[in-house]
Motif scaffolding. Sequence first.
Motif, PDB file in Angstrom:
ATOM      1  N   GLY A 421      -5.287   9.169   7.372  1.00  0.00           N
ATOM      2  CA  GLY A 421      -5.132   7.890   7.067  1.00  0.00           C
ATOM      3  C   GLY A 421      -6.001   7.787   5.597  1.00  0.00           C
ATOM      4  N   VAL A 422      -5.296   6.576   4.788  1.00  0.00           N
ATOM      5  CA  VAL A 422      -6.271   5.940   3.956  1.00  0.00           C
ATOM      6  C   VAL A 422      -6.131   5.287   3.964  1.00  0.00           C
ATOM      7  CG1 VAL A 422      -5.424   8.502   2.279  1.00  0.00           C
ATOM      8  CG2 VAL A 422      -4.421   6.416   2.277  1.00  0.00           C
ATOM      9  N   SER A 423      -7.062   3.867   3.453  1.00  0.00           N
ATOM     10  CA  SER A 423      -7.510   2.684   3.169  1.00  0.00           C
ATOM     11  C   SER A 423      -6.539   2.666   1.761  1.00  0.00           C
ATOM     12  CB  SER A 423      -8.991   2.703   2.762  1.00  0.00           C
ATOM     13  OG  SER A 423      -9.015   1.508   2.941  1.00  0.00           O
ATOM     14  N   LEU A 424      -5.912   1.109   1.447  1.00  0.00           N
ATOM     15  CA  LEU A 424      -5.544   1.022   0.650  1.00  0.00           C
ATOM     16  C   LEU A 424      -5.882  -1.024   0.307  1.00  0.00           C
ATOM     17  CD1 LEU A 424      -3.410   2.234   1.460  1.00  0.00           C
ATOM     18  CD2 LEU A 424      -1.813   0.824  -0.145  1.00  0.00           C
ATOM     19  N   LEU A 425      -7.008  -0.940   1.072  1.00  0.00           N
ATOM     20  CA  LEU A 425      -7.914  -2.448   0.466  1.00  0.00           C
ATOM     21  C   LEU A 425      -8.956  -2.030  -1.070  1.00  0.00           C
ATOM     22  CD1 LEU A 425      -9.708  -2.681   3.734  1.00  0.00           C
ATOM     23  CD2 LEU A 425      -7.327  -3.564   3.493  1.00  0.00           C
ATOM     24  N   THR A 426      -8.709  -3.371  -1.744  1.00  0.00           N
ATOM     25  CA  THR A 426      -8.975  -3.731  -2.364  1.00  0.00           C
ATOM     26  C   THR A 426     -10.178  -4.146  -2.969  1.00  0.00           C
ATOM     27  OG1 THR A 426      -7.949  -5.519  -3.271  1.00  0.00           O
ATOM     28  CG2 THR A 426      -6.274  -3.563  -3.939  1.00  0.00           C
ATOM     29  N   GLU A 427     -10.895  -4.960  -1.795  1.00  0.00           N
ATOM     30  CA  GLU A 427     -11.834  -5.734  -1.616  1.00  0.00           C
ATOM     31  C   GLU A 427     -13.083  -4.608  -1.930  1.00  0.00           C
ATOM     32  OE1 GLU A 427     -12.734  -7.615   1.331  1.00  0.00           O
ATOM     33  OE2 GLU A 427     -11.112  -9.030   1.046  1.00  0.00           O
ATOM     34  N   GLY A 428     -13.992  -4.317  -3.110  1.00  0.00           N
ATOM     35  CA  GLY A 428     -15.253  -3.756  -3.510  1.00  0.00           C
ATOM     36  C   GLY A 428     -14.947  -2.453  -4.494  1.00  0.00           C
ATOM     37  N   VAL A 429     -13.571  -2.327  -4.472  1.00  0.00           N
ATOM     38  CA  VAL A 429     -12.565  -0.765  -4.946  1.00  0.00           C
ATOM     39  C   VAL A 429     -12.882  -1.012  -6.300  1.00  0.00           C
ATOM     40  CG1 VAL A 429     -10.674   0.492  -5.257  1.00  0.00           C
ATOM     41  CG2 VAL A 429     -11.082  -0.310  -3.314  1.00  0.00           C
ATOM     42  N   ASN A 455      -5.309 -11.613   9.739  1.00  0.00           N
ATOM     43  CA  ASN A 455      -6.093 -12.086   8.339  1.00  0.00           C
ATOM     44  C   ASN A 455      -5.255 -12.092   7.429  1.00  0.00           C
ATOM     45  OD1 ASN A 455      -7.695 -12.861   6.237  1.00  0.00           O
ATOM     46  ND2 ASN A 455      -8.936 -11.598   6.677  1.00  0.00           N
ATOM     47  N   ARG A 456      -4.411 -13.244   7.052  1.00  0.00           N
ATOM     48  CA  ARG A 456      -3.468 -13.235   6.177  1.00  0.00           C
ATOM     49  C   ARG A 456      -3.893 -13.222   4.127  1.00  0.00           C
ATOM     50  NH1 ARG A 456       2.409 -15.879   7.586  1.00  0.00           N
ATOM     51  NH2 ARG A 456       2.174 -15.421   9.890  1.00  0.00           N
ATOM     52  N   GLU A 457      -5.043 -13.553   4.769  1.00  0.00           N
ATOM     53  CA  GLU A 457      -6.418 -13.106   3.722  1.00  0.00           C
ATOM     54  C   GLU A 457      -7.271 -11.581   2.685  1.00  0.00           C
ATOM     55  OE1 GLU A 457      -6.413 -15.579   1.230  1.00  0.00           O
ATOM     56  OE2 GLU A 457      -5.073 -16.683   3.713  1.00  0.00           O
ATOM     57  N   VAL A 458      -6.691 -10.967   3.611  1.00  0.00           N
ATOM     58  CA  VAL A 458      -6.828  -9.669   3.159  1.00  0.00           C
ATOM     59  C   VAL A 458      -6.004  -8.775   2.127  1.00  0.00           C
ATOM     60  CG1 VAL A 458      -6.891  -6.979   4.168  1.00  0.00           C
ATOM     61  CG2 VAL A 458      -6.720  -8.672   5.532  1.00  0.00           C
ATOM     62  N   TYR A 467       5.645  -8.427   4.328  1.00  0.00           N
ATOM     63  CA  TYR A 467       5.922  -8.076   5.627  1.00  0.00           C
ATOM     64  C   TYR A 467       4.189  -6.758   5.609  1.00  0.00           C
ATOM     65  CZ  TYR A 467      10.720  -7.671   6.008  1.00  0.00           C
ATOM     66  OH  TYR A 467      11.709  -8.772   6.630  1.00  0.00           O
ATOM     67  N   PHE A 468       3.496  -7.704   4.496  1.00  0.00           N
ATOM     68  CA  PHE A 468       2.232  -7.635   4.489  1.00  0.00           C
ATOM     69  C   PHE A 468       1.304  -7.831   5.456  1.00  0.00           C
ATOM     70  CE2 PHE A 468      -2.200  -7.416   3.934  1.00  0.00           C
ATOM     71  CZ  PHE A 468      -2.949  -6.174   3.656  1.00  0.00           C
ATOM     72  N   ARG A 469       1.566  -9.041   6.166  1.00  0.00           N
ATOM     73  CA  ARG A 469       1.232  -9.772   7.452  1.00  0.00           C
ATOM     74  C   ARG A 469       2.687 -10.012   8.069  1.00  0.00           C
ATOM     75  NH1 ARG A 469      -2.704  -6.647   6.965  1.00  0.00           N
ATOM     76  NH2 ARG A 469      -4.369  -6.784   7.811  1.00  0.00           N
ATOM     77  N   TRP A 470       3.073 -10.318   9.395  1.00  0.00           N
ATOM     78  CA  TRP A 470       4.081 -11.042  10.050  1.00  0.00           C
ATOM     79  C   TRP A 470       4.076 -11.534  11.587  1.00  0.00           C
ATOM     80  CZ3 TRP A 470       5.013  -8.167  14.236  1.00  0.00           C
ATOM     81  CH2 TRP A 470       5.028  -6.358  14.594  1.00  0.00           C
ATOM     82  N   GLU A 471       4.395 -11.958  11.693  1.00  0.00           N
ATOM     83  CA  GLU A 471       4.587 -12.511  13.377  1.00  0.00           C
ATOM     84  C   GLU A 471       5.832 -12.976  14.637  1.00  0.00           C
ATOM     85  OE1 GLU A 471       3.530 -16.699  15.496  1.00  0.00           O
ATOM     86  OE2 GLU A 471       1.981 -15.863  13.372  1.00  0.00           O
ATOM     87  N   ALA A 472       5.574 -12.395  15.113  1.00  0.00           N
ATOM     88  CA  ALA A 472       6.901 -12.115  15.871  1.00  0.00           C
ATOM     89  C   ALA A 472       7.379 -12.306  17.723  1.00  0.00           C
ATOM     90  CB  ALA A 472       7.350 -10.213  16.364  1.00  0.00           C
ATOM     91  N   ALA A 473       7.962 -13.200  17.900  1.00  0.00           N
ATOM     92  CA  ALA A 473       8.450 -14.245  18.947  1.00  0.00           C
ATOM     93  C   ALA A 473       8.541 -13.100  20.262  1.00  0.00           C
ATOM     94  CB  ALA A 473       8.667 -15.305  18.909  1.00  0.00           C
ATOM     95  N   GLN A 565       4.738 -13.165   6.197  1.00  0.00           N
ATOM     96  CA  GLN A 565       3.334 -13.625   6.005  1.00  0.00           C
ATOM     97  C   GLN A 565       3.358 -14.813   5.165  1.00  0.00           C
ATOM     98  OE1 GLN A 565       0.286 -11.443   3.603  1.00  0.00           O
ATOM     99  NE2 GLN A 565       1.752 -10.772   1.477  1.00  0.00           N
ATOM    100  N   ASN A 566       4.592 -15.075   4.430  1.00  0.00           N
ATOM    101  CA  ASN A 566       5.264 -16.712   4.001  1.00  0.00           C
ATOM    102  C   ASN A 566       5.383 -18.218   4.961  1.00  0.00           C
ATOM    103  OD1 ASN A 566       4.251 -15.519   1.061  1.00  0.00           O
ATOM    104  ND2 ASN A 566       6.396 -14.626   1.435  1.00  0.00           N
ATOM    105  N   GLY A 567       5.947 -16.943   5.936  1.00  0.00           N
ATOM    106  CA  GLY A 567       6.210 -18.017   6.888  1.00  0.00           C
ATOM    107  C   GLY A 567       8.118 -18.650   6.942  1.00  0.00           C
ATOM    108  N   ASP A 568       8.010 -17.689   6.350  1.00  0.00           N
ATOM    109  CA  ASP A 568       9.873 -18.035   6.128  1.00  0.00           C
ATOM    110  C   ASP A 568      10.697 -16.763   7.467  1.00  0.00           C
ATOM    111  OD1 ASP A 568       9.818 -18.694   3.671  1.00  0.00           O
ATOM    112  OD2 ASP A 568       9.964 -17.288   2.961  1.00  0.00           O
TER     113      ASP A 568
END
Length: 634
Positions: A421-429, A455-458, A467-473, A565-568
């Motif tokens: 498992g690896v991190s793809l986060l770019t904050e601090g990279v 959090n949609r600001e990651v 699809y980095f962030r999404w929401e399902a009912a 994540q765009n609300g579409d």
Amino acid sequence: MLFAVCLALCLEISYLRGTITAKNESVDAAQDRVRTAELAGYLQIPPFSPEETRAWILPEMGTYLTGGDVDFLLEFLDVGSFQTIIHENAALDEAEELSRPQWCTIYEELTEYLGLSDQIQVVTIRYLGMLDESRLIADNGNYDCDPESIDFQYGETYEVYICGNLLLGLYADPGDSGAADGAGTETLESDSEGQTLVAIDIPETVRVLLTQDNHASVYRDNVSVKGTVPIRITDGSVHTCDVTADSPADCAALMEEWEVDELTVEADSGGKICITDAAGNAASSWYGGSFFLYRDENGIRIVNEVDLETYLCGVVPGEMPERFETEALKAQAICARTYACYLVAQGGYAAYSADLVDTTECQVYLPSEENEKAAQAVADTAGMVLGYEGYLAEIYYFSTSCGYTSGMEVWQKEELAYLPGVSLLTEGVDEDSEEVVQEESSGISESDFDAFLRNREVAAYDSESRYFRWEAALDLRSNQEAARQAVAEELAENPDRIRVSDLAGAALASAADLGEYTGISIAERNDSGIVTDLQIQFANGVVDLYNENSIRSILGIAMTKLTDQNGDTVYTSNMLPSAAISIDVSEDGTCTVYGGGLGHGIGMSQYGANGMAQAGKSCEEILTAFFPGTEVTR
């Protein structure tokens, strides 16, 4: 006649002795033995049927052919004088197992004196499965055979004796360069932990099972084809039909007319073939290579045999958008080539006479989407695959991560060192650093993951994906009957992915009496955020889902709405995008699922690869980041 012929062998025994002795020198290294069961195939040339051989000869023999078995065979043929000479001059020990070269020498002498040697050939074939119980499919045609006397592995290459269209037996084991030299290597091996190791071997061609409209339906009732150039349709032996360019040909009708169950469709050099509708309009992509059509009681299936690099030109654009960066496309090409080679070695689609299939079950193959940019990426990486410690790497890729990739535990499989498992986060990279991703777990707690997935600001290398962030009912209560049915099917088909238990925790073999749906909760997730134990509660029991695909598909049954994540709103999905999820349950029993990523989460994130390429990372740096410890091998 056979008895007289066998006696005539005595006249040439000095030659026989010499060839056996010479071949013996390479036998110790080869360690190749002949199963006595194979004699039912070999002895179809003398006046024996396989059934007679199994009834009269094989019961008196052991598992592998020995000098004593040859002795018994010659006694059975009543050629005692020949038996004495062969034992004295050829030095066949009663207890010694014969190598294949020894047996083949004896066999060739026998057939020569039967006057049949001019009818017998040694040919090289690649075994591609069985058309029916006694018809073997090979890359150069099909052969009648005794199925009980052969033990071939799909995709392996063999040197065999044939008589016309009848396959008699092995001349050399797979990997051998001939009967007289036993050098060869196994394609598949296992390490000390039982992990399958695949030798780095790049096939020249691959065989792709074509499904209907890129879905899972394998069989067709009718098949018509046409070519950009003249095409030739044959049954491999007697019948041939030449068709002019852009003219449709009804293959199902030809099968009926010729009374055959297989056809080969080949285009003139450089031409392509497509499947058409009844009116002759192209109903599919235009494919390079050849078509092989097979008919059985289920219908007609189509296999496209095509050059590997040409195949990849249809895979890369099917898996990655043309707008992606060149270095990302090159990384995708190497991953696709590596994965294709791995599948060829595994032979998982042997039942269909294919190496792989054209859907996401393997990798999407869409020649209609070919473009110059993807083709150039394939050409720039020609012959390149990912290796690990001298073997082909078992690599995977997917669309988008939640910010972290995962290991094989989400499929209940043993960990692989190069799939952490690896991190793809770019904050601090540091973008100028050689270190592209963090080769470590997230270290995020369960409660923090709830906030992280909402959090949609990651900021991550793949956060530009919708699809980095999404929401399902979800409405499991209204869809509980379908969910219970899906649970029952999963329990029957994939019992390692699921556990059904009563309220006391005792395992149940059936999901029939679970009762009403009462709730849902996350029992466990891995360090990358992917749920590895989802519990669905019922009045009379609990269902634990451990596999990411099972979680996504069963919850997908109850999904009523999905937004990116765009609300579409996304209308096309029938399963959750990923199993990196957080769940809120409402009083009315409906759920809101907050998720991150698209796909299984193992290996290379395609959007992550593109983000890295945008940051200036090379193809090799991208692959090293996702598959640490591997190296690009040409």
